[in-house]
Design a protein around this motif. Structure first.
Motif, PDB file in Angstrom:
ATOM      1  N   PHE A 161      24.593  -7.777 -20.101  1.00  0.00           N
ATOM      2  CA  PHE A 161      24.440  -7.554 -18.672  1.00  0.00           C
ATOM      3  C   PHE A 161      23.998  -8.855 -18.012  1.00  0.00           C
ATOM      4  N   ASN A 162      24.166  -8.936 -16.706  1.00  0.00           N
ATOM      5  CA  ASN A 162      23.717 -10.108 -15.956  1.00  0.00           C
ATOM      6  C   ASN A 162      22.237  -9.984 -15.631  1.00  0.00           C
ATOM      7  N   LEU A 163      21.654 -11.109 -15.203  1.00  0.00           N
ATOM      8  CA  LEU A 163      20.256 -11.152 -14.803  1.00  0.00           C
ATOM      9  C   LEU A 163      20.192 -11.532 -13.328  1.00  0.00           C
ATOM     10  N   VAL A 164      19.345 -10.859 -12.570  1.00  0.00           N
ATOM     11  CA  VAL A 164      19.219 -11.138 -11.137  1.00  0.00           C
ATOM     12  C   VAL A 164      17.762 -11.482 -10.821  1.00  0.00           C
ATOM     13  N   GLY A 165      17.585 -12.342  -9.817  1.00  0.00           N
ATOM     14  CA  GLY A 165      16.234 -12.731  -9.436  1.00  0.00           C
ATOM     15  C   GLY A 165      16.256 -13.937  -8.528  1.00  0.00           C
ATOM     16  N   GLY A 166      15.276 -14.808  -8.693  1.00  0.00           N
ATOM     17  CA  GLY A 166      15.175 -15.993  -7.856  1.00  0.00           C
ATOM     18  C   GLY A 166      14.699 -17.188  -8.646  1.00  0.00           C
ATOM     19  N   ILE A 167      14.855 -18.370  -8.052  1.00  0.00           N
ATOM     20  CA  ILE A 167      14.443 -19.610  -8.705  1.00  0.00           C
ATOM     21  C   ILE A 167      13.288 -20.219  -7.915  1.00  0.00           C
ATOM     22  N   TYR A 168      12.280 -20.717  -8.648  1.00  0.00           N
ATOM     23  CA  TYR A 168      11.068 -21.222  -8.014  1.00  0.00           C
ATOM     24  C   TYR A 168      10.745 -22.606  -8.577  1.00  0.00           C
ATOM     25  N   PRO A 169      11.028 -23.672  -7.821  1.00  0.00           N
ATOM     26  CA  PRO A 169      10.745 -25.033  -8.301  1.00  0.00           C
ATOM     27  C   PRO A 169       9.243 -25.304  -8.319  1.00  0.00           C
ATOM     28  N   GLU A 170       8.821 -26.090  -9.275  1.00  0.00           N
ATOM     29  CA  GLU A 170       7.435 -26.575  -9.353  1.00  0.00           C
ATOM     30  C   GLU A 170       7.508 -28.097  -9.234  1.00  0.00           C
ATOM     31  N   HIS A 171       7.189 -28.606  -8.035  1.00  0.00           N
ATOM     32  CA  HIS A 171       7.410 -30.021  -7.753  1.00  0.00           C
ATOM     33  C   HIS A 171       6.447 -30.920  -8.508  1.00  0.00           C
TER      34      HIS A 171
END
Length: 430
Positions: free
Chosen positions: A342-352
């Protein structure tokens, strides 16, 4: 239950005695709250006719309710509600809250808790029950617990009553003891779940007693032995010990101050990677689901493709530009890459601060049937804070309502056909 076990005549007579004979058989609307006084009156009339004690009848009805629950198409929900009887019961409050929020806010449900057995008896735990109705329906709850153990986990349990809810006791409390496996009769369901690997009973003593007990349970030892990130092999430490750990030994300490242990608990499907796309960490649950072992210097682009947003590529500027959008990723078709069904859904969160990012994702699954098919468990595969839990339960309710409605329409059609055949027979005889 009365009609199936004792015939329609008994039920009709009980309704008449309870002054509700005007309601036809099968005429009670579903998903509606009824006056407790009417319910109790009907139960008393039935027990008077059958010569049964009310607690005995209510316990039998509790067992019948679980079997009816399965027949009505809720077997997936039962299977995903927990891999042990204790976890199953601890999730009942959440199920009740969902039903009250989505179906009828006037429903009155009990509050249920589980606790460790203070006597540390193996295979036992305490079950606490508190209801606005007091102990009125406690025997029904006993029937539900015993039937759930038998139908869902293929074990029998005995429930020793310790205290009853009242002035001195806040909860009615039982000691639940596992008495061994039983051969459960298969209940006809829409989809068989007999092969579901998580349907087993584990009545264990919780690990909190192990700290004060001279002996450690196997579960405690296993938890201690596996207190490492499955990907980086970083040891999980308590907050008191975290300050003593070299900050360079784990890339997790720099991500918002979260330890791996906390990040993994909140987001069991996360993927952490550097700005050159080398994966530096992965959630334990996701690690368990991947079909192939992972190497510590693997490029995330070799494992996953970005399905959405369609215009986004695996470049650092693209990821930063789209960090406010939802993401959907899938495992690549490469033979060398791990696979997910199955696919994965969500968001991306950069840590600068350390030029890295974390993908916080979860399985793109919307039904309990898919959860069972992919070996996911309701109690541990979806975090408690995820709204996906409510979405799946709502989907299951709608599916079951459609199934029940179709069954009613089929029954009505069969009844009409039978009536028409009788009419034709009478005409033929004449």
């Amino acid at each position: 239950m009365v009609i199936e076990n004792h015939g329609t005549d008994v039920y009709v007579q009980a309704k008449a005695n309870a002054k509700c004979g005007h309601v036809p058989v099968g005429g009670w609307p579903s998903l509606q709250k009824y006056d407790d006084e009417l319910t109790v009156k009907l139960v008393k009339c039935i027990c008077t006719i059958l010569g049964e004690e009310i607690p005995t009848f209510l316990e039998a009805f509790g067992g019948y309710f679980i079997e009816l629950y399965v027949r009505r198409g809720y077997s997936d929900l039962l299977a995903c509600n927990g891999g042990t009887l204790r976890v199953f019961l601890e999730n009942v409050n959440e199920m009740h809250a969902h039903l009250k929020a989505t179906i009828c806010d006037s429903f009155v449900f009990p509050c249920i808790h589980c606790a460790d057995d203070p006597e540390n008896e193996e295979g036992c735990f305490l079950l606490l029950y508190r209801s606005p109705r007091g102990t009125l329906l406690a025997p029904l709850f006993v029937g539900v617990v015993k039937a759930a153990a038998r139908v869902q986990f293929e074990h029998s349990v005995e429930m020793q009553l310790l205290w009853e809810q009242g002035d001195r006791n806040k909860y009615t409390t039982w000691r639940v003891r596992n008495t061994g496996p039983v051969v459960s009769q298969e209940v006809p369901v829409e989809t068989s779940l007999a092969s579901h690997s998580d349907t087993r009973l584990e009545c264990e003593t919780a690990a909190t007693h192990a700290a004060t007990s001279p002996r450690q349970t196997d579960e405690t030892k296993q938890t201690h032995a596996s207190s490492r990130c499955p990907f980086t092999n970083i040891e999980l430490v308590s907050p008191a010990k975290e300050q003593q750990v070299d900050q360079e030994s784990t890339s997790y300490h720099n991500f918002g101050g979260l330890s791996y242990e906390l990040l993994d608990k909140a987001f069991p499907y996360h993927i952490k990677f550097s700005n050159n796309f080398v994966v530096t960490g992965i959630g334990r649950k996701l690690f368990e689901l991947l079909e192939k072992p992972l190497s510590s210097s693997q490029d995330i682009r070799d494992w996953f493709t970005i399905e959405f947003p369609g215009y986004c590529a695996w470049t650092w500027p693209d990821l930063l530009r789209n960090s406010s959008k939802s993401f959907e990723i899938a495992t690549t078709s490469s033979i060398e890459a791990p696979r997910l069904p199955f696919n994965l859904v969500g968001g991306i969160y950069p840590e600068h601060s350390d030029h890295s990012a974390v993908l916080l994702v979860q399985p793109n699954i919307t039904s309990l049937k898919d959860m069972v098919h992919f070996g996911l468990n309701w109690g541990s595969s979806i975090p408690n804070h995820s709204f996906q839990r409510r979405l799946i339960m709502l989907s299951e309710n709608l599916k079951s309502e459609v199934y029940a409605k179709n069954q009613s329409q089929v029954a009505a059609q069969n009844e009409r056909q039978a009536l028409e055949m009788k009419r034709l027979f009478v005409r033929y005889i004449r």
